[in-house]
Write an enzyme that holds these catalytic residues in place. Structure first.
Site, short mmCIF file in Angstrom:
data_model
loop_
_atom_site.label_atom_id
_atom_site.label_comp_id
_atom_site.label_asym_id
_atom_site.label_seq_id
_atom_site.Cartn_x
_atom_site.Cartn_y
_atom_site.Cartn_z
N ARG A 1 -2.38 -3.09 5.20
CA ARG A 1 -1.32 -3.36 6.16
C ARG A 1 -1.80 -4.16 7.37
NH1 ARG A 1 2.74 0.34 6.65
NH2 ARG A 1 1.24 1.80 5.78
N TYR B 1 3.67 -4.02 2.14
CA TYR B 1 4.50 -3.07 1.40
C TYR B 1 5.98 -3.46 1.47
CZ TYR B 1 0.08 -0.65 1.79
OH TYR B 1 -1.26 -0.35 1.74
N ARG C 1 10.80 0.34 2.71
CA ARG C 1 10.15 1.20 3.72
C ARG C 1 11.12 2.03 4.57
NH1 ARG C 1 6.93 0.31 7.26
NH2 ARG C 1 5.47 1.93 6.61
N CYS D 1 23.91 0.31 -3.94
CA CYS D 1 24.81 1.47 -4.01
C CYS D 1 24.04 2.77 -3.83
CB CYS D 1 25.55 1.46 -5.33
SG CYS D 1 26.61 0.02 -5.39
N GLU D 2 23.52 2.96 -2.65
CA GLU D 2 22.78 4.17 -2.26
C GLU D 2 23.00 4.36 -0.77
OE1 GLU D 2 20.49 6.22 -3.90
OE2 GLU D 2 20.40 5.13 -5.80
N GLU E 1 -11.16 -0.89 3.64
CA GLU E 1 -10.13 -1.38 2.72
C GLU E 1 -8.79 -1.55 3.42
OE1 GLU E 1 -9.99 1.94 0.06
OE2 GLU E 1 -11.79 1.39 -1.02
N PRO E 2 -8.70 -2.42 4.40
CA PRO E 2 -7.43 -2.56 5.11
C PRO E 2 -6.42 -3.35 4.28
CG PRO E 2 -9.05 -4.10 5.97
CD PRO E 2 -9.73 -3.32 4.89
N TYR F 1 10.42 5.91 3.93
CA TYR F 1 9.61 6.58 4.96
C TYR F 1 10.35 6.74 6.29
CZ TYR F 1 6.12 4.51 1.84
OH TYR F 1 5.41 4.10 0.75
N GLY G 1 -6.04 2.16 6.07
CA GLY G 1 -5.19 2.99 6.93
C GLY G 1 -5.02 2.46 8.33
N1 LLP Z 1 -7.38 2.17 0.14
C1 LLP Z 1 -6.74 3.08 -0.64
C2 LLP Z 1 -7.52 3.89 -1.56
C3 LLP Z 1 -5.35 3.20 -0.55
O1 LLP Z 1 -4.73 4.09 -1.31
C4 LLP Z 1 -4.63 2.39 0.36
C5 LLP Z 1 -3.18 2.51 0.48
C6 LLP Z 1 -5.34 1.46 1.15
C7 LLP Z 1 -6.73 1.38 1.01
C8 LLP Z 1 -4.66 0.56 2.15
O2 LLP Z 1 -4.02 1.28 3.14
P1 LLP Z 1 -3.47 0.48 4.44
O3 LLP Z 1 -4.65 -0.08 5.17
O4 LLP Z 1 -2.57 -0.59 3.97
O5 LLP Z 1 -2.75 1.54 5.20
N2 LLP Z 1 3.64 2.11 0.94
C9 LLP Z 1 3.20 2.70 2.19
C10 LLP Z 1 1.70 2.66 2.32
C11 LLP Z 1 1.01 3.35 1.17
C12 LLP Z 1 -0.44 3.03 1.10
C13 LLP Z 1 -1.06 3.50 -0.15
N3 LLP Z 1 -2.48 3.33 -0.18
C14 LLP Z 1 3.91 2.00 3.35
O6 LLP Z 1 4.75 1.14 3.11
O7 LLP Z 1 3.68 2.34 4.50
#
Ligand code: LLP
Length: 410
Positions: free
Chosen positions: A274, A369, A310, A340-341, A271-272, A314, A236
């Site tokens: 992004r 992503y 994205r 076409c959206e 668990e990074p 979002y 996150g």
């Molecule tokens: N751990 C778990 C259990 C997760 O579900 C996720 C992301 C992460 C780690 C990694 O999260 P990050 O550090 O990348 O924020 N598609 C969306 C983001 C959805 C993330 C889903 N889970 C976007 O494009 O912003």
């Protein structure tokens, strides 16, 4: 990496020349940018207290994964496909954690056979199936329980995974119950607790609340004779589309360190996804046509929502700049794709200099992503991906072809 004025370069290579050489749409990644992010993380969250598991859903290109595995990252996976990718990319099984609300028996089998570190279990029924699957294989399944901490930390409802009522994890009381059950089972090996707050988080206080909850649950388990070996705080870590805000790495690492310090010998997992890859990638796209719609300047480009979802999904506002800006005044423009959206708009109200068909635009901070959420919608082949390393450029995924799309036997 991006300069708003001169020609855009990705490391030692002009972005426009990449577009000419490999065609567009094109994802271009910088190895140096990836390394910088990895080093920042590693410095803030040092081994052996911390284990960094890259959430490979953020960018699943095997070359990117392989690079991170080589630098020593672990992996967070959420499907059998991601598990195979992680193993194929060289992530060590004892550094792989498996999350997800819908793991199948086959996926559990694959994880058990590979010898992964842990399954982050998200329901009582999943725990029961994991136990049966382990028994059938004559193994003991490593288990962590995913807690839903009911913390609304993420900025967009689609990015929030930890609100009360979300499908992820179980409430704290049930997590305790499942943890005690796992600790007693002869088919399961209980490791610890897991939570994930959602995505695009920028405040250390959300991690502080999360760690307080996980620590109080851990203390309760300890008082009932159950040892905690790992605490997984999820990912996150924010990396903004416009690159204006920095995630407070140092503050978050001290929050987590302070919390976990109370349990000597415990491994803290993060668990990074992004944070590692967003700023590493640029999506290059070519301007096809200019239109004026109700007086609005509209630029139609060759990358669409199937290549980069994205903004449509979002409302993400990524910076979009010309790869080689022409002189002239910057005026408001929208950039839309060919799909076409009506939602297929990559950017609205951008301030762009004069542009002509054939000019290249760069969508910045598109390395997370981006390709991984792409699709073949409108029967559009997926773009190519290249990795830039200094002046070297390597194709790390060839452009998909229409004949590949037509081949149903694959
Ligand atoms: N751990 C778990 C259990 C997760 O579900 C996720 C992301 C992460 C780690 C990694 O999260 P990050 O550090 O990348 O924020 N598609 C969306 C983001 C959805 C993330 C889903 N889970 C976007 O494009 O912003």
């Amino acid at each position: 990496m991006a300069s708003a004025r001169g020609p855009l370069r990705i490391e030692g290579v002009a972005a426009a020349s990449l577009a000419r050489r490999f065609g567009t749409p094109l994802y271009a990644y910088s190895k140096a940018a990836l390394r910088r992010r990895w080093e920042d993380l590693q410095q803030a969250f040092q081994a052996p207290d911390f284990l960094l598991c890259y959430a490979i859903k953020a960018n699943s290109n095997p070359a990117i994964c392989r690079q991170l595995a080589r630098w020593g990252a672990g992996a967070e996976v959420v499907s059998g496909g991601e598990l195979s990718l992680a193993l194929h990319s060289g992530f060590q099984p004892p550094r792989i954690v498996f999350s997800g609300v819908g793991k199948t028996r086959e996926e559990m089998r694959a994880g058990l056979r590979a010898g992964i570190l842990t399954f982050n279990v998200e329901s009582a029924e999943e725990l029961a199936l994991l136990s049966r699957t382990a028994k059938a294989l004559g193994r003991r399944a490593p288990v962590s329980i995913r807690v839903n901490p009911a913390i609304a930390a993420a900025p967009h409802p689609h990015l929030a995974t930890a609100r009360a009522g979300s499908k992820f994890g179980v409430p704290p009381r049930e997590a305790l119950r499942l943890a005690l059950k796992a600790a007693k089972s002869t088919r399961l090996r209980f490791l610890g607790l897991h939570a994930h707050l959602g995505s695009q988080i920028f405040d250390a206080s959300s991690y502080e609340r999360e760690s307080r909850l996980l620590m109080s649950l851990s203390r309760e388990l300890k008082s009932r004779g159950v040892a905690i070996k790992t605490l997984d705080f999820g990912g996150g870590f924010g990396a903004e589309e416009r690159g204006q805000r920095e995630f407070p790495l140092g503050r978050v690492s001290s929050v987590l360190r302070r919390a976990t310090g109370a349990f000597p010998g415990l491994t803290a997992i993060i668990e990074p996804g992004r944070y590692l890859t967003a700023g590493t990638g640029t999506l290059l796209t070519t301007l096809l046509y200019r239109k004026a719609v109700l007086g609005r300047r509209l630029l139609i480009v060759d990358a669409g929502m199937n290549d980069f979802l994205r903004p449509a999904l979002y409302g993400a506002r990524h910076m979009i700049i010309p790869a080689s800006p022409r002189p002239g005044p910057r005026t408001p423009a929208d950039v839309a794709g060919p799909v076409c959206e009506s939602a297929d708009v990559l950017g609205r109200g951008l301030r762009l200099p004069p542009m002509k068909p054939g000019d290249v635009l760069a969508v910045l901070n598109a390395g997370a992503y981006g390709f991984s959420m792409g699709s073949n919608y409108n029967s559009r082949p997926r773009p190519a991906e290249v990795l830039v390393d200094g002046r070297d450029v390597r194709i790390i995924r060839p452009r998909e072809t229409i004949s590949e799309l037509l081949d149903c036997r694959r």
